[in-house]
Every structure is written in structure tokens, then in C-alpha cells.
Design an enzyme around this catalytic site. Structure first.
Site, short mmCIF file in Angstrom:
data_model
loop_
_atom_site.label_atom_id
_atom_site.label_comp_id
_atom_site.label_asym_id
_atom_site.label_seq_id
_atom_site.Cartn_x
_atom_site.Cartn_y
_atom_site.Cartn_z
N GLU A 1 -69.21 73.13 32.08
CA GLU A 1 -69.66 73.13 33.48
C GLU A 1 -69.94 71.71 33.94
O GLU A 1 -69.67 71.36 35.11
CB GLU A 1 -70.92 74.00 33.62
CG GLU A 1 -71.39 74.20 35.06
CD GLU A 1 -72.35 73.12 35.57
OE1 GLU A 1 -72.62 73.11 36.79
OE2 GLU A 1 -72.80 72.28 34.76
N GLU A 2 -70.45 70.89 33.04
CA GLU A 2 -70.82 69.53 33.41
C GLU A 2 -69.61 68.63 33.65
O GLU A 2 -69.75 67.50 34.09
CB GLU A 2 -71.71 68.91 32.32
CG GLU A 2 -73.04 69.63 32.11
CD GLU A 2 -74.03 69.43 33.26
OE1 GLU A 2 -73.64 68.82 34.28
OE2 GLU A 2 -75.17 69.89 33.15
N GLU B 1 -79.10 78.15 37.22
CA GLU B 1 -79.38 76.71 37.31
C GLU B 1 -80.84 76.49 37.72
O GLU B 1 -81.42 77.31 38.43
CB GLU B 1 -78.45 76.05 38.33
CG GLU B 1 -77.00 75.98 37.91
CD GLU B 1 -76.71 74.85 36.92
OE1 GLU B 1 -77.65 74.12 36.55
OE2 GLU B 1 -75.54 74.72 36.52
N HIS C 1 -74.39 77.94 31.63
CA HIS C 1 -73.46 77.15 30.80
C HIS C 1 -74.14 76.65 29.55
O HIS C 1 -75.33 76.32 29.54
CB HIS C 1 -72.86 75.99 31.60
CG HIS C 1 -73.83 75.00 32.15
ND1 HIS C 1 -74.31 73.93 31.41
CD2 HIS C 1 -74.42 74.88 33.37
CE1 HIS C 1 -75.13 73.20 32.15
NE2 HIS C 1 -75.23 73.77 33.35
N ASP D 1 -72.96 74.00 27.72
CA ASP D 1 -72.78 72.57 27.51
C ASP D 1 -73.91 71.77 28.17
O ASP D 1 -74.59 72.25 29.08
CB ASP D 1 -71.43 72.10 28.04
CG ASP D 1 -71.28 72.33 29.55
OD1 ASP D 1 -71.42 73.48 29.98
OD2 ASP D 1 -71.03 71.35 30.29
#
Length: 374
Positions: free
Chosen positions: A133-134, A161, A69, A71
Site C-alpha cells: 500500500e505504501e 487507516e 495493509h 507493509d
């Protein structure tokens, strides 16, 4: 460009969750197209954010997805010793918001692109970069819905991740919601003329606590700690003064579910208790904030075996944090977590990744590329 140079550029984009991300998307698109990748920018329904999906190699053949991601969480917490959006190098550490979570993985993947582009790939490697995603994995479902038009069904997805480059097979699912109870304000000396929203919320909280307690009795999955699904109220806000009948009370709660359990269903009893308050004259609103399913990849899966070969380590059974991997699996794509850095550095001041972690991730991706040769 080297991975450090790419990371410096990515960190410079303040792509905070919930804000426009056209600048970082445009830069990544330009970089990838310069190296011959086929790139699709996929705007989300918000109108000011987009996912990005790129392919190296033959699009009509099953290949592998490298997913991350773009973000980051806000960098407003105290304790930063430098500009969070300017990469700072001290010894072997690279400091900046998102350095670990998870622009480090994006930088390593992008740094390998020139090498991958020179290979004769029999199976493609796709880059799937998402937004928000966050905020509970809000962006990637829109990209997954488009995948049948963009590529052949992938053999697997590696979600980068931070895991210390340790492959991980499972995580719990999560659902979060906000409930607002509205009553009628008034002077506390005349409770008969008002309707106390906090008192109404007490019924909701009682049901939440009872549901959380019931979950400790199972079902169980020994993969996780704790071994059962869970529920908690994390935020509560209401009232203006002790002598004013509160007309509004708001709570936010979440459920975390073991594999095979829908986390949204765990919240259902609490929602029912809230909505039942309308019979007493309260106004009730329920807003789902986020939801993603659990990940549970069998240890015997080909993807788990591949990551064992690539990393040289047996995959870890599970982690407590959530990722987009469960959404890939729900879409019919085997998914596994494996990325550089450590999760305990994320969402903190002076977040950092180490130079050797970036290099090790590049090596892993290059090994994956060699597995895809003709």
C-alpha cells in the site's frame, strides 16, 4: 492473544514496502485458521508478496470487510530511540514501525477474531490484508479482482487507516510518475556537439507548472482543502558537473484529484510535452509509479450511517491523505476510513499507538460483529 501481544508480533516482522512478506502472511494465516476462519493467501504478480483474505461467518451472504495493509515504510530515518521492529511500551504508548500505520488496526481486528468466531453470524466479517500500500496501493487491486470468487458482494469495507476512530467519507485520488529525458553528453564548451537533457526537461517543467496553475481555476469540490485538484514536481535530478553537458535528467511528479477526476489524466499534458521532445532527438521514458482513485462516500449511505452508530460520531467529510478506500469504491464496494491512532504519527521516528486506542478499536469491531448476528 491480546491486541498488544499481536501487535508485538506484527511489528517484529520487517514487512517493508516492496520486500517479501511471506513471514507475516504465514503468521496471520496460522493465527486465523486456528480460530476457524477460512483463509485465502493470494500471491501477487511479483512472486514474493501476497495479499490475505479471510472470512468469519457465511461466505455466501453479503457482509463487511475490515481492510488494512501489512507493509510499512522503511525505518531508516534518524531519531529512533529503540529498535523500530521491536515493540516498546512506555506508559500507555506502544512504539514501533507500523504501530499506527497500520499494524495497530490489524492487531485490534485479529484480537477480536476469537470473540467473533464464537458468534452466530448471519452476515460474514472478512479480513482483507494487503501488501505494498505504501508504494501507491499496488497490492490490493489484485485482491479486489479475486473477490467475486471469495465472497458475496460486500455491504461495505472499513479501511482502518489511522483516523482517531473518526469515520471519514472522502479523500483525493493520486497518480505519480517518473519521467526521464536522455540527451548526449559532451564538454560544455561545445554545446553544438551535445544535447542538454536538463534543458529538455525545462520544457516538461514549464508544462507542469502551467498545468498546476490551470487546476487552481477548478473544477472545485468544497469537501477538500484545497478545493481543487493539484499537480507538482517533487523530485528533480540531473547533471554531473557544471562543465559537462548533462545527458540525463529525471523528474518525479504527482497529481491529486478531487472526486470524479482521474488523476492520471491530470498528468497527461505533462507526458505529452515530454514525449514531444523525441522530435528534437531526446530519448524519453515515462513510468507510472502509482495510481489510485478518490473516495467519495455519500453521507446518506448505509455504511456512513452504520459507522455513525458504531462510533457515536458524525463522519468527517474528508482528509488529505490517500488510502485503498477509493479502490474498493471503484470495485463497487462502499468504503469508509476508520481506524485507531493518528495519521500525524505515521512515517516518523518513534511511531506509536496508545493502548486505549487499541482497546477502543476492538470495541468498535465487536459492535460491528453484533450488528451481524442472526
Amino acid at each position: 492473544m491480546q491486541a498488544i501481544d499481536i501487535l508485538e508480533k506484527l511489528v517484529s516482522f520487517p514487512s517493508v514496502v516492496g520486500t517479501p512478506n511471506d513471514a507475516i502472511v504465514d503468521w496471520v494465516r496460522t493465527y486465523l485458521e486456528a480460530h476457524g476462519a477460512v483463509v485465502h493467501v493470494l500471491p501477487g504478480p511479483e512472486g514474493d508478496r501476497a495479499n490475505l483474505f479471510a472470512t468469519l461467518g457465511p461466505r455466501g451472504t453479503a457482509g463487511y470487510v475490515l481492510s488494512g495493509h501489512m507493509d510499512v515504510v522503511p525505518a531508516t530515518e534518524p531519531g529512533w530511540t529503540g529498535d523500530p521492529f521491536r515493540l516498546r511500551k512506555e506508559a500507555n504508548r506502544l512504539y514501533g514501525r507500523g504501530a499506527t500505520d497500520m499494524k495497530g488496526f490489524l492487531a485490534a481486528a485479529l484480537a477480536t477474531v476469537p470473540k467473533l468466531a464464537k458468534l452466530t453470524l448471519a452476515r460474514p466479517i472478512h479480513l482483507a490484508f494487503s501488501y505494498d500500500e505504501e508504494a501507491g496501493c499496488r497490492g490490493v487491486p489484485h485482491m479486489l479482482a479475486r473477490l467475486p470468487d471469495l465472497c458475496a458482494p460486500p455491504l461495505g469495507a472499513v479501511i482502518g487507516e489511522p483516523s482517531g476512530l473518526q469515520a471519514i467519507l472522502a479523500h483525493k485520488g493520486k497518480a505519480a510518475a517518473k519521467v526521464a529525458i536522455r540527451g548526449h553528453a559532451g564538454h560544455s564548451s561545445r554545446p553544438d556537439l551535445g544535447l542538454n537533457a536538463i534543458h529538455g526537461m525545462a520544457t516538461v517543467l514549464t508544462k507542469a507548472v502551467a498545468t498546476a496553475t490551470a487546476l487552481t481555476a477548478g473544477p472545485f469540490d468544497a469537501t477538500f482543502e484545497p478545493t481543487y485538484s493539484s499537480l507538482q514536481v517533487g523530485l528533480l535530478n540531473g547533471g554531473r558537473a557544471v562543465n559537462v553537458i548533462p545527458d540525463l535528467c529525471i523528474a518525479e511528479l504527482e497529481a491529486r484529484a478531487i472526486a470524479g477526476v482521474d488523476p492520471r489524466l491530470l498528468l497527461a499534458p505533462v507526458r505529452e510535452a515530454a514525449e514531444a521532445l523525441t522530435a528534437e532527438g531526446f530519448g524519453v521514458t515515462w513510468e507510472e509509479l502509482s495510481s489510485y482513485p478518490a473516495l467519495s462516500l455519500p453521507r446518506t449511505s448505509p455504511l456512513a450511517g452504520l459507522l455513525c452508530d458504531l462510533t457515536g460520531h458524525v463522519p468527517l467529510a474528508a482528509v488529505s491523505y490517500g488510502t485503498e478506500a477509493g479502490l474498493f469504491q471503484r470495485a463497487g464496494i462502499d468504503a469508509i476510513i476508520c481506524g485507531p491512532g493518528e495519521i500525524d504519527r505515521a512515517h516518523k521516528p518513534d511511531e506509536y499507538i496508545c493502548t486505549e486506542e487499541l482497546s477502543a478499536c476492538e470495541t468498535l469491531i465487536e459492535r460491528l460483529g453484533r450488528q451481524c448476528l442472526a
